[in-house]
Design an enzyme around this catalytic site. Structure first.
Site, PDB file in Angstrom:
ATOM      1  N   GLU A 101      35.326  34.299  31.593  1.00 17.28           N
ATOM      2  CA  GLU A 101      36.317  33.663  30.695  1.00 17.28           C
ATOM      3  C   GLU A 101      37.736  34.079  31.098  1.00 17.28           C
ATOM      4  O   GLU A 101      38.637  34.164  30.276  1.00 17.28           O
ATOM      5  CB  GLU A 101      35.999  34.039  29.248  1.00 17.28           C
ATOM      6  CG  GLU A 101      36.391  33.013  28.197  1.00 17.28           C
ATOM      7  CD  GLU A 101      35.720  31.644  28.336  1.00 17.28           C
ATOM      8  OE1 GLU A 101      34.777  31.484  29.132  1.00 17.28           O
ATOM      9  OE2 GLU A 101      36.174  30.732  27.650  1.00 17.28           O
ATOM     10  N   ARG A 114      38.481  32.499  24.309  1.00 18.56           N
ATOM     11  CA  ARG A 114      38.860  33.859  24.741  1.00 18.56           C
ATOM     12  C   ARG A 114      38.774  34.876  23.613  1.00 18.56           C
ATOM     13  O   ARG A 114      38.261  35.986  23.837  1.00 18.56           O
ATOM     14  CB  ARG A 114      40.239  33.837  25.416  1.00 18.56           C
ATOM     15  CG  ARG A 114      40.118  33.263  26.808  1.00 18.56           C
ATOM     16  CD  ARG A 114      41.369  33.196  27.623  1.00 18.56           C
ATOM     17  NE  ARG A 114      40.982  32.787  28.973  1.00 18.56           N
ATOM     18  CZ  ARG A 114      41.749  32.128  29.823  1.00 18.56           C
ATOM     19  NH1 ARG A 114      42.982  31.796  29.482  1.00 18.56           N
ATOM     20  NH2 ARG A 114      41.309  31.799  31.018  1.00 18.56           N
ATOM     21  N   SER A 140      47.812  30.654  22.838  1.00 14.72           N
ATOM     22  CA  SER A 140      47.425  30.952  24.229  1.00 14.72           C
ATOM     23  C   SER A 140      47.815  32.374  24.598  1.00 14.72           C
ATOM     24  O   SER A 140      47.031  33.111  25.209  1.00 14.72           O
ATOM     25  CB  SER A 140      48.118  30.007  25.202  1.00 14.72           C
ATOM     26  OG  SER A 140      47.760  28.708  24.907  1.00 14.72           O
ATOM     27  N   THR A 148      26.317  30.966  32.778  1.00 19.11           N
ATOM     28  CA  THR A 148      25.594  31.723  31.750  1.00 19.11           C
ATOM     29  C   THR A 148      24.710  30.780  30.936  1.00 19.11           C
ATOM     30  O   THR A 148      25.182  29.730  30.488  1.00 19.11           O
ATOM     31  CB  THR A 148      26.600  32.451  30.828  1.00 19.11           C
ATOM     32  OG1 THR A 148      27.317  33.383  31.626  1.00 19.11           O
ATOM     33  CG2 THR A 148      25.898  33.187  29.692  1.00 19.11           C
ATOM     34  N   GLY A 174      37.142  30.438  41.499  1.00 18.94           N
ATOM     35  CA  GLY A 174      36.788  31.376  40.430  1.00 18.94           C
ATOM     36  C   GLY A 174      37.974  31.479  39.501  1.00 18.94           C
ATOM     37  O   GLY A 174      38.167  30.651  38.611  1.00 18.94           O
ATOM     38  N   SER A 175      38.833  32.477  39.765  1.00 16.17           N
ATOM     39  CA  SER A 175      40.022  32.645  38.933  1.00 16.17           C
ATOM     40  C   SER A 175      40.914  31.414  38.978  1.00 16.17           C
ATOM     41  O   SER A 175      41.486  31.011  37.976  1.00 16.17           O
ATOM     42  CB  SER A 175      40.827  33.843  39.421  1.00 16.17           C
ATOM     43  OG  SER A 175      40.065  35.009  39.232  1.00 16.17           O
ATOM     44  N   THR A 215      33.008  27.664  37.269  1.00 16.70           N
ATOM     45  CA  THR A 215      33.122  28.398  38.536  1.00 16.70           C
ATOM     46  C   THR A 215      32.357  27.737  39.688  1.00 16.70           C
ATOM     47  O   THR A 215      31.253  27.229  39.504  1.00 16.70           O
ATOM     48  CB  THR A 215      32.624  29.845  38.330  1.00 16.70           C
ATOM     49  OG1 THR A 215      33.301  30.383  37.202  1.00 16.70           O
ATOM     50  CG2 THR A 215      32.887  30.712  39.545  1.00 16.70           C
TER      51      THR A 215
HETATM   52  C1  LIG Z   1      27.433  37.396  34.807  1.00 22.19           C
HETATM   53  C2  LIG Z   1      28.461  36.315  34.982  1.00 22.19           C
HETATM   54  C3  LIG Z   1      28.453  35.237  34.131  1.00 22.19           C
HETATM   55  C4  LIG Z   1      29.372  34.197  34.293  1.00 22.19           C
HETATM   56  N1  LIG Z   1      29.310  33.104  33.486  1.00 22.19           N
HETATM   57  C5  LIG Z   1      30.089  32.026  33.758  1.00 22.19           C
HETATM   58  C6  LIG Z   1      29.918  30.805  33.040  1.00 22.19           C
HETATM   59  O1  LIG Z   1      29.117  30.697  32.099  1.00 22.19           O
HETATM   60  N2  LIG Z   1      30.658  29.736  33.427  1.00 22.19           N
HETATM   61  C7  LIG Z   1      31.546  29.795  34.451  1.00 22.19           C
HETATM   62  O2  LIG Z   1      32.172  28.791  34.765  1.00 22.19           O
HETATM   63  N3  LIG Z   1      31.773  30.959  35.135  1.00 22.19           N
HETATM   64  C8  LIG Z   1      31.045  32.060  34.812  1.00 22.19           C
HETATM   65  N4  LIG Z   1      31.226  33.224  35.521  1.00 22.19           N
HETATM   66  C9  LIG Z   1      32.215  33.273  36.581  1.00 22.19           C
HETATM   67  C10 LIG Z   1      33.445  34.060  36.197  1.00 22.19           C
HETATM   68  O3  LIG Z   1      34.193  33.359  35.252  1.00 22.19           O
HETATM   69  C11 LIG Z   1      34.223  34.338  37.494  1.00 22.19           C
HETATM   70  O4  LIG Z   1      33.478  35.318  38.195  1.00 22.19           O
HETATM   71  C12 LIG Z   1      35.629  34.812  37.241  1.00 22.19           C
HETATM   72  O5  LIG Z   1      36.409  33.764  36.762  1.00 22.19           O
HETATM   73  C13 LIG Z   1      36.289  35.374  38.504  1.00 22.19           C
HETATM   74  O6  LIG Z   1      36.155  34.510  39.574  1.00 22.19           O
HETATM   75  P1  LIG Z   1      35.623  35.032  40.995  1.00 22.19           P
HETATM   76  O7  LIG Z   1      34.353  35.773  40.736  1.00 22.19           O
HETATM   77  O8  LIG Z   1      35.578  33.892  41.926  1.00 22.19           O
HETATM   78  O9  LIG Z   1      36.679  36.093  41.466  1.00 22.19           O
HETATM   79  P2  LIG Z   1      38.066  35.809  42.219  1.00 22.19           P
HETATM   80  O10 LIG Z   1      38.811  34.721  41.551  1.00 22.19           O
HETATM   81  O11 LIG Z   1      37.789  35.663  43.668  1.00 22.19           O
HETATM   82  O12 LIG Z   1      38.821  37.168  41.937  1.00 22.19           O
HETATM   83  C14 LIG Z   1      38.485  38.401  42.597  1.00 22.19           C
HETATM   84  C15 LIG Z   1      39.440  39.467  42.083  1.00 22.19           C
HETATM   85  O13 LIG Z   1      40.812  39.101  42.376  1.00 22.19           O
HETATM   86  C16 LIG Z   1      41.586  39.068  41.191  1.00 22.19           C
HETATM   87  N5  LIG Z   1      42.566  37.979  41.272  1.00 22.19           N
HETATM   88  C17 LIG Z   1      42.315  36.682  41.563  1.00 22.19           C
HETATM   89  N6  LIG Z   1      43.461  35.962  41.534  1.00 22.19           N
HETATM   90  C18 LIG Z   1      44.445  36.837  41.197  1.00 22.19           C
HETATM   91  C19 LIG Z   1      45.862  36.712  40.979  1.00 22.19           C
HETATM   92  N7  LIG Z   1      46.478  35.544  41.115  1.00 22.19           N
HETATM   93  N8  LIG Z   1      46.552  37.818  40.650  1.00 22.19           N
HETATM   94  C20 LIG Z   1      45.933  39.020  40.502  1.00 22.19           C
HETATM   95  N9  LIG Z   1      44.610  39.199  40.702  1.00 22.19           N
HETATM   96  C21 LIG Z   1      43.874  38.123  41.028  1.00 22.19           C
HETATM   97  C22 LIG Z   1      40.592  38.840  40.075  1.00 22.19           C
HETATM   98  O14 LIG Z   1      41.086  39.309  38.826  1.00 22.19           O
HETATM   99  C23 LIG Z   1      39.402  39.640  40.556  1.00 22.19           C
HETATM  100  O15 LIG Z   1      39.573  40.991  40.230  1.00 22.19           O
HETATM  101  C24 LIG Z   1      30.341  34.290  35.326  1.00 22.19           C
HETATM  102  C25 LIG Z   1      30.364  35.405  36.174  1.00 22.19           C
HETATM  103  C26 LIG Z   1      29.441  36.404  36.014  1.00 22.19           C
HETATM  104  C27 LIG Z   1      29.487  37.578  36.950  1.00 22.19           C
END
Ligand SMILES: Cc1cc2nc3c(=O)[nH]c(=O)nc-3n(C[C@H](O)[C@H](O)[C@H](O)COP(=O)(O)OP(=O)(O)OC[C@H]3O[C@@H](n4cnc5c(N)ncnc54)[C@H](O)[C@@H]3O)c2cc1C
Length: 404
Positions: A381, A258, A331, A169, A142-143, A137
């Site tokens: 994840e 996952r 997957s 993490t 993020g996503s 991330t």
């Molecule tokens: C405590 C904690 C530990 C973590 N540990 C790790 C780690 O070890 N390594 C790492 O790499 N990351 C880690 N993460 C990051 C985590 O994987 C991301 O927060 C997650 O992937 C979501 O990304 P984002 O927060 O940028 O949200 P965004 O991608 O901005 O998403 C925001 C919202 O929009 C929704 N959304 C986004 N795109 C779509 C779509 N196309 N269709 C429908 N809905 C959508 C999402 O589901 C979410 O509800 C951690 C996060 C937290 C809070």
């Protein structure tokens, strides 16, 4: 209710993990929820014990490094219950104890699973036995992990990494960080590779630790990578940019990891259900499986509904792990398990707080903590929404460009 028996050879492992959860994790659960960012030192001895268990075991173990895929190249077509399933069963038990503490266990990071999944024998030799976190991330990714901006440039025998990683993490405590970076942004997803970076690399700078809603025992770190040099051999998998394979290589890790996060959610959901059942019984509400739900008190009907969801999440999780053990492409099932278990865990943990009223909300009970811990399992994840998107793409035969 379907009651799938645990394979006989895994029973001792599941029961040892449950003992650790009840005798080590539960007693210190509240302490490290309150003492955010302090390392649970009680875990050191336990981690060594788990290492020992894994070394002496031919079935994998309760550890993150146990998810290496076995191949069926030997022509053995029989069903295997292997290291993916045993790891999932161990994680369920440990997270029944405390998910934040499981995430804080030395050498059990998601980076360890990534290394176990795709590392070459030489890399396993070099990096095996070390605690590895996973850094995908970024502030702008993020996503949509395909849009990461961290770059890796080859310079002689080294790659030079530059970028920013957030929410890692165990990022502060781990000895290695598996960093996703692109070899060439113009080549899209196929150019994204993962690199093993030693935590004490001078090019890796810790910016800060996050304060969080739940899993407070687990540290979550943000980093800057500035001219961070790693040997060429630190690249996991193939250095070739295979545009046809696209994101497949990097995403392959998720098929193994996952189900592990789904297992964490299953563990927290079971803990909540079991405690709620006890509190309901103390209040004189007994669950009768021989009578229709709707002829019993409303609390029982709600409990049974949650228990059915829990059971579905558990079966999907076991199925996804079993497929990995049998080298079957999983997957779809891994995403189904993660989506269902993440959502169920949040619904069940909050539902149990609701059923138990003030007892569920107070700090005298761990139910309120589990309700806070649960949410992350629906986020990291790959969020629930992203898992559903992957499931939809697979079922409809659409690409990530066609359905997003
Ligand atoms: C405590 C904690 C530990 C973590 N540990 C790790 C780690 O070890 N390594 C790492 O790499 N990351 C880690 N993460 C990051 C985590 O994987 C991301 O927060 C997650 O992937 C979501 O990304 P984002 O927060 O940028 O949200 P965004 O991608 O901005 O998403 C925001 C919202 O929009 C929704 N959304 C986004 N795109 C779509 C779509 N196309 N269709 C429908 N809905 C959508 C999402 O589901 C979410 O509800 C951690 C996060 C937290 C809070």
């Amino acid at each position: 209710m379907i009651n799938l028996e645990i394979p006989k050879k895994f029973k001792p492992l599941a029961s040892q993990a449950n003992q650790v959860a009840s005798e080590v994790f539960r007693p210190i659960s509240r302490k490290y929820d309150e003492a955010e960012h302090s390392y649970p030192k009680e875990l050191d001895m336990l981690a060594s014990l788990i290492d020992g268990m894994n070394e002496g075991s031919d079935i994998g173990g309760a550890g993150a490094a146990g998810v290496r895929r076995s191949s069926n190249d030997d022509g053995d077509e029989s069903n295997r219950n292997g290291s993916n399933l045993s790891t999932v069963l161990g994680i369920i038990e440990l997270c029944w104890g405390d998910v934040g503490l499981l995430l804080s266990m030395p050498r059990q990071g998601l980076g360890n699973s990534a290394i176990a999944s795709v590392a070459s024998e030489e890399q396993l030799e070099r990096y095996g036995g070390k605690w590895a976190a996973m850094a995908i991330t970024e502030p702008e990714a993020g996503s949509d992990s395909a849009s990461i901006r961290t770059t890796a440039e080859l310079d002689g025998d080294e790659y030079v990494l530059n970028g920013e990683k957030i929410f890692v993490t165990s990022g502060d405590r781990a000895e290695l960080i598996v960093v996703w970076a692109t070899l060439d942004r113009s080549k899209g997803r196929a150019a994204i590779k993962s690199f093993i970076v030693e935590r004490d690399n001078p090019g890796l700078k810790l910016d800060r630790l996050e304060h969080k809603l739940g899993i407070r025992a687990s540290d979550t770190a943000n980093f800057t990578l500035q001219d961070c040099r790693v040997p060429k051999e630190a690249l996991l998998g193939s250095p070739e940019i295979d545009v046809k394979q696209g994101f497949g290589g990097a995403m392959q890790t998720f098929d193994n990891t996952r189900p592990l996060v789904a297992a964490m959610a299953v563990g927290v959901a079971r803990a909540s259900l079991e405690r709620a059942r006890e509190l309901l019984a103390e209040a004189g509400v007994e669950i009768d499986y021989t009578a229709p739900a709707l002829s019993q008190p409303a609390a029982v009907a709600r409990f049974l509904e949650m228990e059915a969801d829990y059971e579905a999440a558990r079966l999907l999780t076991l199925h996804a792990a079993w497929m990995a053990d049998n080298s079957k492409p999983n997957s779809l099932q891994a995403s189904m398990a993660k989506a269902k278990a993440g959502r169920t865990c949040v619904d069940v943990a909050l539902g149990c707080v609701e059923l138990c009223g003030a007892a569920g909300y107070g700090e005298d009970e761990l139910l309120e903590k589990w309700a806070r811990d649960a949410k992350i399992l629906d986020i990291f994840e790959g969020t629930q929404q992203i898992q559903l998107l992957i499931v939809a793409r697979q079922l409809l035969g659409k690409s990530s460009t066609e359905l997003r």
